[in-house]
Design a protein around this motif. Structure first.
Motif, PDB file in Angstrom:
ATOM      1  N   PRO A   1       0.954  -1.332   0.231  1.00 38.95           N
ATOM      2  CA  PRO A   1      -0.022  -0.068   0.064  1.00 38.95           C
ATOM      3  C   PRO A   1       0.873   1.324  -0.113  1.00 38.95           C
ATOM      4  CG  PRO A   1      -0.744  -1.706   1.581  1.00 38.95           C
ATOM      5  CD  PRO A   1       0.282  -2.116   0.999  1.00 38.95           C
ATOM      6  N   SER A   2       2.227   1.302   0.558  1.00 37.24           N
ATOM      7  CA  SER A   2       2.823   2.510   0.611  1.00 37.24           C
ATOM      8  C   SER A   2       3.425   2.825  -0.656  1.00 37.24           C
ATOM      9  CB  SER A   2       3.936   2.351   1.742  1.00 37.24           C
ATOM     10  OG  SER A   2       3.632   1.979   3.084  1.00 37.24           O
TER      11      SER A   2
ATOM     12  N   LEU B   1       1.992   6.289  -3.039  1.00 36.20           N
ATOM     13  CA  LEU B   1       3.050   7.254  -3.939  1.00 36.20           C
ATOM     14  C   LEU B   1       2.764   7.253  -5.327  1.00 36.20           C
ATOM     15  CD1 LEU B   1       6.534   5.927  -2.643  1.00 36.20           C
ATOM     16  CD2 LEU B   1       5.687   8.042  -2.061  1.00 36.20           C
ATOM     17  N   ALA B   2       2.122   6.099  -5.758  1.00 39.93           N
ATOM     18  CA  ALA B   2       1.853   6.160  -7.276  1.00 39.93           C
ATOM     19  C   ALA B   2       0.595   7.043  -7.435  1.00 39.93           C
ATOM     20  CB  ALA B   2       1.605   4.860  -7.712  1.00 39.93           C
ATOM     21  N   THR B   3      -0.446   7.030  -6.384  1.00 40.12           N
ATOM     22  CA  THR B   3      -1.611   7.785  -6.633  1.00 40.12           C
ATOM     23  C   THR B   3      -1.398   9.479  -6.881  1.00 40.12           C
ATOM     24  OG1 THR B   3      -2.046   8.396  -4.198  1.00 40.12           O
ATOM     25  CG2 THR B   3      -2.936   6.293  -4.994  1.00 40.12           C
ATOM     26  N   GLU B   4      -0.194   9.950  -6.602  1.00 40.43           N
ATOM     27  CA  GLU B   4      -0.087  11.255  -6.958  1.00 40.43           C
ATOM     28  C   GLU B   4      -0.162  11.579  -8.446  1.00 40.43           C
ATOM     29  OE1 GLU B   4       3.348  14.727  -6.161  1.00 40.43           O
ATOM     30  OE2 GLU B   4       3.467  12.704  -5.334  1.00 40.43           O
TER      31      GLU B   4
ATOM     32  N   TRP C   1      -3.254  -0.249  -9.932  1.00 38.89           N
ATOM     33  CA  TRP C   1      -2.124   0.324  -8.953  1.00 38.89           C
ATOM     34  C   TRP C   1      -2.903   0.911  -7.688  1.00 38.89           C
ATOM     35  CZ3 TRP C   1       1.616   2.710 -13.087  1.00 38.89           C
ATOM     36  CH2 TRP C   1       2.162   1.823 -13.723  1.00 38.89           C
ATOM     37  N   ARG C   2      -3.990   1.391  -7.819  1.00 37.52           N
ATOM     38  CA  ARG C   2      -4.927   2.011  -6.818  1.00 37.52           C
ATOM     39  C   ARG C   2      -4.779   1.230  -5.543  1.00 37.52           C
ATOM     40  NH1 ARG C   2      -7.261   6.686  -7.173  1.00 37.52           N
ATOM     41  NH2 ARG C   2      -7.046   6.572  -9.402  1.00 37.52           N
ATOM     42  N   PRO C   3      -4.600   1.658  -4.506  1.00 37.44           N
ATOM     43  CA  PRO C   3      -4.574   1.081  -3.149  1.00 37.44           C
ATOM     44  C   PRO C   3      -5.757   0.477  -2.784  1.00 37.44           C
ATOM     45  CG  PRO C   3      -3.824   3.239  -2.772  1.00 37.44           C
ATOM     46  CD  PRO C   3      -4.149   3.094  -4.266  1.00 37.44           C
TER      47      PRO C   3
END
Length: 147
Positions: free
Chosen positions: A126-127, A131-134, A145-147
């Motif tokens: 999840p970490s 970071l990728a959701t930005e 990739w969304r948590p």
């Protein structure tokens, strides 16, 4: 998927760093500050260099200029460094994250004794996904990739 997500994040961080370095060079480096001019127009300039971003903001919108100055290239580069360190820390190992673990749990061993254990979270954890959701608005971002 896991290496693809890490490569995606590294590429976005490289882009952010490149833009920040170019902006710092263009504006003479130093800390950026918001400047409200005598004409009521607001701009952003590098510390002591006398150069400023063209005043394109509404005279009543000084807060936007303050926001832009707060996110000056030096700060962006510090953020990129912190995110790179987080990505480097959260590495895959046998399909799991080397750092993250699921909540603590107890289980009975073969003799019926209760035993404490922690299971690793699958990588990308999840970490890393957070970071990728930005960059969720980037065309290469994948919804998986969304948590």
């Amino acid at each position: 998927m896991s290496e693809e997500l890490a490569a995606f994040l590294r590429a976005r961080l490289d882009e952010e760093a490149e833009v920040a370095r170019a902006a710092a060079a263009k504006r003479g480096g130093g800390k950026w500050t918001a400047v409200l001019g005598d004409d009521g127009l607001t701009s952003v300039c590098g510390e002591g260099d006398g150069r400023s971003v063209p005043a394109i903001l509404d005279p009543d919108d000084h807060e936007t200029s303050v926001h832009i100055a707060r996110h000056d290239p030096a700060r962006v580069l510090r953020e990129v460094g912190a995110k790179r360190a987080l990505l480097a820390e959260h590495q895959p190992q046998d399909g799991d994250c080397t750092v993250c673990a699921l909540s603590e749990d107890f289980d009975d061993d073969a003799d019926g004794n209760r035993e404490w254990f922690r299971r690793a979270k699958p990588w990308p954890c999840p970490s890393v996904r957070l970071l990728a959701t930005e960059h969720a608005d980037h065309p290469d971002y994948k919804e998986t990739w969304r948590p």
